[in-house]
Design an enzyme around this catalytic site. Structure first.
Site, PDB file in Angstrom:
ATOM      1  N   HIS A 298     -36.979  94.234  64.402  1.00 50.10           N
ATOM      2  CA  HIS A 298     -36.754  94.083  62.963  1.00 50.10           C
ATOM      3  C   HIS A 298     -35.994  92.771  62.734  1.00 50.10           C
ATOM      4  CE1 HIS A 298     -36.685  95.506  58.892  1.00 50.10           C
ATOM      5  NE2 HIS A 298     -35.365  95.468  58.823  1.00 50.10           N
ATOM      6  N   LYS A 328     -38.771  86.879  61.663  1.00 50.81           N
ATOM      7  CA  LYS A 328     -38.050  86.550  60.431  1.00 50.81           C
ATOM      8  C   LYS A 328     -37.372  85.183  60.486  1.00 50.81           C
ATOM      9  CE  LYS A 328     -37.411  91.321  58.886  1.00 50.81           C
ATOM     10  NZ  LYS A 328     -38.120  92.036  59.968  1.00 50.81           N
TER      11      LYS A 328
END
Length: 405
Positions: A298, A328
Site C-alpha cells: 500500500h 505511489k
C-alpha cells in the site's frame, strides 16, 4: 479450498503515469513521479497533485460524466480490448461490473455546489445527481457496455478497488456471472478533499520539490500526494477464459479482508488487521508466508501507514524477505482506484518478470528498516506468488494473492 480458478484476462489503466497500460507501466518502471503544482488547488495549504494527463482523443459522450467515470470508461475500452472482448461476443446477462470508489462523483458535487452558492440554483446542471451518486460509476459502465448481470459499487476508502476485485471473484465463484469487469476509480484531487486531507496532516508539504514529495517507506516521508485514476481488470473462471481462446495473464488465487476496529483514520500501529488479511489471503491460496516472492505494498508515504505496513512485512516474512515496491512514489495516492491499479501492476510484474522500483525511496528510518524495498532500478525476478496490499480509512485491510498461469 477453491473449486474454480479465477483468471485475469484483461487490464485497462488510466493513471497520472499516462492513458493506457503501457504508459503507466513505463512511468512506474522509470520511477518517474507525476506530482506537479496544481492550479486548481491554489490558495490551499498544499497545492500538489498527481493528475491524469488529457487523453489524445476524448469521445464526445464523456462530457456528461464525472471526471472519475470518464477515467473508468476509458479504462474499460482498453481492458476489454486486452481480453479480446472488444467485439462484445458475450451473453450480456452473464457479465457483471463491480467498481470501487472512495468518494463517488466528488468532483461534480463540488463544482455544482460552487455554482449553487455563487450563481444560483438555475445554474446547477440536471446531470448532477447521475454524475455524483456513489453507485453511478458502475451504473454508467453497465449502461455503456450494455450488460445486464450484477452491477455493484464497493466503498472501503482506499481499499475500494481491491474490494471490488474480491467481490467480482466471489460472484464468479458463485456462478452469478461468467465475466466480471471490475476495478476502481476516483478523482479526488479537488479543493475540498485537498483542504480536508491537509487539515488532517496527511499530505506531503514538500512543495519546493514536487517530484520527490511522495516517498514510500523513506525516512524523509511526510505524507502522500493526492492522485486520481482508474483501473479495470477482466476476471473470468479459467475454464471459461480458455474455452473462448483467451490467454490468462495471471490467476487470482486468494484474498483476505479484515477490519482494524482501532481508529477512524489511523491504521493499527502494529498492523494487526493487515497481518490477519495477509494470513487470510495465504490460507485462501493454500500458501504460506515463505511462498511469497513479491509484495506490491500500500506504501502511502505517510509516517503511520508505512510504519505499520513495514512492521507486518518485517515480522510475517522474517525468514524470507520478499522484495517490496510501492507505485505511489510515481503515481501518488489514487484513493479508491489504488487497489485496482496496484493489482494490475502486480499482474504485469508477474507476467513480465520485472519488479518496478519505489520512486524516491533512498533510505529507511528505524520504523521501516528491515524490509527489502526495491529502489533505483528494475529488478529482474521470476515470481511464483505475489501479494497486493490495500488499506483504507475505517480500518479496512484487503490483500490479493496472484500467481502466474
Amino acid at each position: 479450498m477453491r473449486t474454480e480458478e479465477i483468471a485475469v484476462t484483461g487490464i485497462g489503466l488510466v493513471t497520472p503515469g499516462g492513458i493506457g497500460t503501457e504508459a503507466t507501466w513505463e512511468a512506474v518502471c522509470a520511477g518517474r513521479s507525476a506530482a506537479r503544482p496544481d492550479p486548481t488547488l491554489q490558495g490551499l495549504p498544499v497545492t500538489l497533485s498527481c493528475r491524469v494527463p488529457p487523453p489524445e482523443k476524448r469521445p464526445g459522450r464523456l462530457w456528461r460524466h464525472d471526471r472519475g467515470t470518464r477515467f473508468l470508461l476509458l479504462a474499460a475500452e482498453e481492458a476489454l480490448a486486452s481480453a479480446g472482448l472488444a467485439g462484445r461476443h458475450w451473453d450480456p446477462a452473464r457479465v457483471a461490473v463491480v467498481v470501487g470508489t472512495a468518494a463517488g462523483g466528488i468532483d461534480t458535487l463540488e463544482t455544482q455546489h460552487r455554482k449553487l452558492l455563487t450563481a444560483g440554483h438555475t445554474t446547477v446542471s440536471p446531470m448532477t445527481l447521475p454524475a455524483f451518486l456513489p453507485n453511478m460509476a458502475a451504473g454508467h459502465l453497465a449502461l455503456e457496455l450494455g450488460v445486464r448481470g450484477p452491477s455493484l459499487q464497493t466503498s472501503t476508502a482506499c481499499a475500494s478497488g481491491a474490494t471490488a476485485l474480491i467481490t467480482a471473484c466471489l460472484l464468479l465463484q458463485a456462478g452469478a456471472c461468467d465475466i466480471a469487469v471490475a476495478g476502481g476509480t476516483d478523482a479526488m484531487a479537488t479543493p475540498l478533499c485537498a483542504a480536508a486531507f491537509a487539515k488532517m496532516g496527511a499530505l506531503s508539504r514538500r512543495e519546493h520539490d514536487p517530484g520527490r514529495a511522495s516517498r514510500p517507506f523513506d525516512k524523509e516521508r511526510d505524507g502522500f500526494v493526492l492522485g486520481e485514476g482508474s483501473a479495470l481488470l477482466v476476471l473470468e473462471r479459467r475454464r471459461h477464459a480458455e474455452a473462448r481462446g483467451a490467454g490468462p495473464l495471471a490467476l487470482l488465487v486468494g484474498h483476505g479482508s479484515t477490519s482494524d476496529a482501532h481508529h477512524p483514520t489511523a491504521p493499527h500501529p502494529g498492523g494487526a488487521g493487515l497481518r490477519a488479511a495477509i494470513e487470510g489471503a495465504l490460507a485462501d491460496a493454500g500458501a504460506h508466508a515463505d511462498d511469497v516472492d513479491h509484495i506490491n505494498a500500500h506504501g502511502t508515504s505517510t509516517p503511520l501507514n508505512d510504519r505499520a505496513e513495514a512492521s507486518v512485512i518485517r515480522d510475517l516474512f522474517a525468514t524470507r524477505h520478499p522484495p517490496v515496491t510501492s507505485a505511489k512514489g510515481a503515481l501518488g495516492h489514487t484513493m479508491g482506484a489504488a487497489g485496482a491499479i496496484e493489482a494490475a501492476l502486480t499482474v504485469l510484474t508477474i507476467a513480465r518478470g520485472v519488479i518496478p522500483p519505489t520512486a524516491n525511496f533512498e533510505a529507511p528510518d528505524d520504523t521501516t528498516a528491515g524490509i527489502d524495498v526495491v529502489t533505483g532500478a528494475l529488478r529482474n525476478q521470476r515470481l511464483g506468488l505475489a501479494l497486493s496490499h490495500s488499506l483504507g480509512f475505517g480500518g479496512h485491510n484487503t490483500v490479493l494473492a496472484l500467481t502466474p498461469v
